[in-house]
Each structure stands twice: as C-alpha cells, then as structure tokens.
Design a protein around this motif. Structure first.
Motif, PDB file in Angstrom:
ATOM      1  N   GLY A 322       0.834  -1.196   0.000  1.00 40.81           N
ATOM      2  CA  GLY A 322       0.000   0.000   0.000  1.00 40.81           C
ATOM      3  C   GLY A 322       0.867   1.244   0.000  1.00 40.81           C
ATOM      4  O   GLY A 322       2.088   1.176   0.206  1.00 40.81           O
ATOM      5  N   LEU A 323       0.191   2.375  -0.252  1.00 37.95           N
ATOM      6  CA  LEU A 323       0.898   3.644  -0.379  1.00 37.95           C
ATOM      7  C   LEU A 323       0.210   4.703   0.499  1.00 37.95           C
ATOM      8  O   LEU A 323      -1.020   4.735   0.580  1.00 37.95           O
ATOM      9  CB  LEU A 323       0.813   4.056  -1.850  1.00 37.95           C
ATOM     10  N   ASP A 395      -4.719   9.277  -8.570  1.00 40.66           N
ATOM     11  CA  ASP A 395      -4.940   8.073  -9.390  1.00 40.66           C
ATOM     12  C   ASP A 395      -3.715   7.788 -10.252  1.00 40.66           C
ATOM     13  O   ASP A 395      -3.305   6.648 -10.421  1.00 40.66           O
ATOM     14  CB  ASP A 395      -6.156   8.246 -10.319  1.00 40.66           C
ATOM     15  N   GLN A 398      -0.853   6.455  -8.226  1.00 39.88           N
ATOM     16  CA  GLN A 398      -1.129   5.048  -7.900  1.00 39.88           C
ATOM     17  C   GLN A 398      -0.859   4.149  -9.107  1.00 39.88           C
ATOM     18  O   GLN A 398      -0.212   3.110  -8.983  1.00 39.88           O
ATOM     19  CB  GLN A 398      -2.587   4.928  -7.459  1.00 39.88           C
ATOM     20  N   GLU A 399      -1.326   4.602 -10.262  1.00 35.43           N
ATOM     21  CA  GLU A 399      -1.155   3.812 -11.477  1.00 35.43           C
ATOM     22  C   GLU A 399       0.326   3.647 -11.826  1.00 35.43           C
ATOM     23  O   GLU A 399       0.801   2.550 -12.122  1.00 35.43           O
ATOM     24  CB  GLU A 399      -1.887   4.549 -12.606  1.00 35.43           C
ATOM     25  N   THR A 401       2.931   4.010  -9.847  1.00 39.82           N
ATOM     26  CA  THR A 401       3.716   3.351  -8.798  1.00 39.82           C
ATOM     27  C   THR A 401       3.360   1.876  -8.706  1.00 39.82           C
ATOM     28  O   THR A 401       4.223   1.048  -8.391  1.00 39.82           O
ATOM     29  CB  THR A 401       3.466   4.047  -7.433  1.00 39.82           C
ATOM     30  N   PRO A 404      -1.600   0.335  -4.273  1.00 42.60           N
ATOM     31  CA  PRO A 404      -2.842   1.056  -3.970  1.00 42.60           C
ATOM     32  C   PRO A 404      -2.672   2.099  -2.864  1.00 42.60           C
ATOM     33  O   PRO A 404      -2.035   1.827  -1.845  1.00 42.60           O
ATOM     34  CB  PRO A 404      -3.780  -0.068  -3.495  1.00 42.60           C
ATOM     35  N   ILE A 405      -3.252   3.267  -3.096  1.00 40.62           N
ATOM     36  CA  ILE A 405      -3.173   4.322  -2.076  1.00 40.62           C
ATOM     37  C   ILE A 405      -4.132   3.985  -0.932  1.00 40.62           C
ATOM     38  O   ILE A 405      -5.313   3.720  -1.149  1.00 40.62           O
ATOM     39  CB  ILE A 405      -3.515   5.701  -2.681  1.00 40.62           C
ATOM     40  N   GLU A 406      -3.587   3.986   0.280  1.00 39.71           N
ATOM     41  CA  GLU A 406      -4.415   3.686   1.462  1.00 39.71           C
ATOM     42  C   GLU A 406      -4.693   4.926   2.301  1.00 39.71           C
ATOM     43  O   GLU A 406      -5.660   4.972   3.046  1.00 39.71           O
ATOM     44  CB  GLU A 406      -3.718   2.638   2.341  1.00 39.71           C
TER      45      GLU A 406
END
Ligand code: IMP
Length: 421
Positions: A322-323, A395, A398-399, A401, A404-406
């Motif tokens: 996660g990010l 978005d 996230q794409e 990297t 998923p952004i948390e």
C-alpha cells in the motif's frame, strides 16, 4: 506491518506512524540513528523525535529500538527526559535491543572530520552514522550488551577512542579534549540504559503470537538505502522493508504488509542526484509552501516534482502492499503539477531507476503535466472531499507506482488524513 519511506527521507513517515500507532500495540524502529528527525504535531504541540519511535506519543504503546539501530545514548536520554518533562508517560514503555550498537561521541567527531576531507561530500547529518556502522561492520563496535560489565565497557571505549584519535590525527585534526568528557557522560548513563535493554526479536515474536499488532518504523527512505539508493549518496544502513526483519530480529515471514510513504512531490537533503529538481525559483517557492527544512539539521531541502521512476523502484524493492501520500495540501495553490514518468538518457529513455548514480546526475526527467486544483484540500477527510483534479493526480501516482493508495495526508494535524482502504 512495516512503514517505509520511498524517496530520500522526510516523506512524512512520522505523521503516518503517529496515525497508525493508534491501532497497534508495539512500534519499533529497525535501523538508523539520530540522523532521523520525525516531526509530529499533537494538538498545538510539536515534537521532533530523533531516536525514540514516534509511537511514544500514544499512551500505553510499547516502543522498541531494534538491533539494527545505532544508539546515541546521550541523544536518547535527552529525548527521553524531554518527553518526561512534557508530561509524556515514558517509564516502562521503551525497550532497546541488547544487540544494538552504540553510537559514541567519537563517531560524531569522525563523521564531521571525514565529511570535511571527502572529495565527494555526502552532506551527512553529522550525527556519526557512517562511522558507527563502519565499526559495526568492522566487528569492533560496542553493543548495549557490552554495558553489562563496566570494566570491559570502559576498555572497549578506550580502544575506540584511541582508534578514533589515530584517525583524526591522520585527517590532520587536533586532539579533541571534549571526547573524554563525552565518553564519561556515556558511562554515567550505563545503568539507566541497561534497565531498558531487552531482546526486541523475542518481544515482537511474543507480541505477534498474542495477536498483537506491531508496526516496524523505517527511518530515511529507499533512495538513501545503502544497497538500493543513490550510492554513495546514501545513509549507512538498509532503510528498505526487508531490513525490518533483520533490524528487529524476526524472520521475513512475520511481515504481512508494507506501507510505502511518498510525499506528493519530492525532496532531498544532502548531496547527490535529484532528477526532478526544480529551477531555483520554483525550488524556493516549494520550500516555503512545504516548510521544507531538515528536522535534524535545519538545512533547506531541495525540492522537485513527484518521481514515479523512483516510486516504482521503491514499490518493487520494498514489496509495497500500500501507499500513503503525504503533503498533498502543499500543492493546493499550484496551477499545474507534474510527475516524472521516465528519464531521458544519452542511451535512450529509461523507466527503471538506474544503478549508475553518476549517470543519474545528468538524466532529463520526462514530465507529464496535470492541471492543478487550486482549492484547499486541508479539510478533506474522504476521497470524495478532494477536488477532482487532486483525485486524478492521486490516481495517476497510484497507477504509475503500482501500489494502492491507502492514506492521503492533507496537513500536519492527526485529524488531517484521508483513509482510503
Ligand atoms: P547520514 O545518514 O547522516 O550519514 O547522511 C547520509 C545522507 O542521508 C545525507 O544525504 C543525509 O542528508 C541523508 N539523511 C540521513 N538521515 C536523513 C533523514 O532522516 N531524512 C532525510 N535525509 C536524511
């Protein structure tokens, strides 16, 4: 869970750890030393912690310093006592690995002397980190367990001081009279530290067996990792997630998730390449907007656009699950925001973070520019509260990297956080 920095440190891990600490039982640091500077805001109070995990600001959480940390005893107790003075319940909550290496006053003196002499200056924090890890790898370090026998400890320190003095003379330095006094100060702290010493691996293992939650907190960031960063412009430890296992003393199978922290743009203190670095005018502007001055040294941080090449590298070497994106609000006033998606090099376009640090100095970032949002995001508490362009920007991060952004942080306060997952 491991929380790890994905850029050159200063990603705002302190804030993320502070938010997550609420939900865990143990917070442990696994590498680095007093070079780290975690800034945490609680109400109107600001705390800057260098050695003690920021979990200490949550009542009743156990805070550990693992064997992978280099422990600056003087700094540690200064922080410990300052927390006590500010009314934080510290007693019985902090444990230090008996296998951790001590960072002694001569390491700091050597760090500064070596930096002064170096042809390629790293721009270290001057906290003695390199020399302390050198002694560890050179098998002449002094560990917390060595404090047990005072005579032996004094003998080891005397050898360390003699060796350091020899090196200082080679570097053309005068005798450092303060060194003996400083070492005496360390010796006086012996019993206080021994009272806190523990086996961090065993503690964490037991906590996990009891279904407690443990947060392993990294210091610095992936690009400062001794193996995976921009060597030699790195710190002297492994900052990446796998080091959390060795640095605490548990097996890698104990780690279930890795949250990578990225700032919505990029910063770096110290020397070395920063491919997306701004021109001086924009650099100044971002530094002011983001308050980008080092928590440990006060040095101005160099600023640049978000670097997805680095973020992708970080996602892979850390195995991110996660990010967390921090300081999104700092971009609120900008009409446009950019992201580097690749680098142009003399040999063509690259999308993987190169090992060749000298080559990295001259790459040209391939920037993708997005419309800004130009409204404050500081009040957002859910994704829906964020302006559309800010969501698009996230978005895209996230794409690019691949994690998923948390969480998204939109201000310095604990409450200024958007939880996604
Ligand atoms: P050292 O860790 O003091 O040896 O410094 C080596 C490099 O890591 C220098 O570029 C420092 O500026 C950088 N560095 C070390 N700790 C931090 C940190 O906590 N945040 C950002 N940069 C750091």
């Amino acid at each position: 869970m491991v929380v790890v920095g994905c850029q050159w440190g200063d990603e705002g891990k302190g804030k993320i750890v502070d938010v997550l600490a609420e939900e865990v039982d143990v917070v442990a640091r696994y590498q680095g030393g007093a070079n780290a500077g975690h800034t945490v805001h609680v109400g109107d109070d600001e705390f800057i912690l260098h050695q003690i995990p920021s979990g200490i600001l949550h009542p009743a959480k156990r805070c550990l310093l693992g064997n992978g940390v280099v422990l600056d005893l003087i700094q540690f107790f200064e922080e410990y006592d300052a927390l006590l003075r500010r009314g934080i319940e510290v007693e019985g909550r902090v444990g230090v690995s008996r296998r951790a290496h001590l960072l002694l006053p001569y390491h700091r003196v050597l760090d500064r002397a070596l930096e002064d002499e170096a042809a390629d200056k790293i721009g270290t924090t001057g906290r003695g980190i390199g020399p302390a890890y050198e002694d560890k790898a050179g098998r002449r370090g002094i560990r917390v367990a060595d404090l047990e026998d005072e005579d032996r400890f004094r003998e080891l320190v005397a050898r360390g001081v003699a060796r350091a003095r020899g090196r200082l003379v080679e570097l053309g330095r005068e005798e450092d009279d303060d060194l003996d006094q400083a070492v005496e100060k360390v010796a006086r702290l012996r019993e206080r530290l021994l009272a806190l010493s523990t086996d961090t691996g065993r503690e964490v293992d037991l906590a996990l067996a009891r279904d407690q939650r443990v947060l392993l907190e990294g210091a610095q960031g992936t690009a400062l990792d001794l193996d995976h960063g921009t060597y030699p412009y790195v710190t002297s430890s492994n900052t990446t997630a796998a080091a959390a296992a060795t640095g605490i003393g548990v097996g890698p199978t104990r780690i279930r998730s890795v949250l990578g922290v990225v700032k919505a743009y990029t910063t770096r203190v110290g020397n070395g390449p920063l491919p997306t670095e701004f021109d001086p005018e924009m650099d100044e502007r971002m530094r002011e907007l983001g308050g980008e001055f080092g928590a440990t040294t006060g040095r101005p941080r160099r600023c640049g656009w978000f670097d997805a090449v680095l973020a992708r590298h970080a996602a892979r070497v850390n195995g991110l699950t996660g990010l967390a994106v921090t300081k999104l609000d700092v971009l609120d006033s900008l009409p446009e925001v950019s992201v580097a998606t690749g680098y142009r090099t003399p040999a063509g376009v690259v999308e993987e973070f190169p090992a060749d640090t000298w080559g990295l100095e001259s790459v040209e970032p391939i920037l993708e520019t997005h419309e800004g949002w130009e409204v404050p995001t500081t009040g957002a508490r859910s994704l829906e509260d964020l302006p559309r362009n800010a969501r698009r920007y996230l978005d895209r991060i996230q794409e690019l990297t691949g994690a998923p952004i948390e969480m998204v942080s939109v201000g310095t306060r604990r409450s200024q956080i958007v939880r996604v997952a």
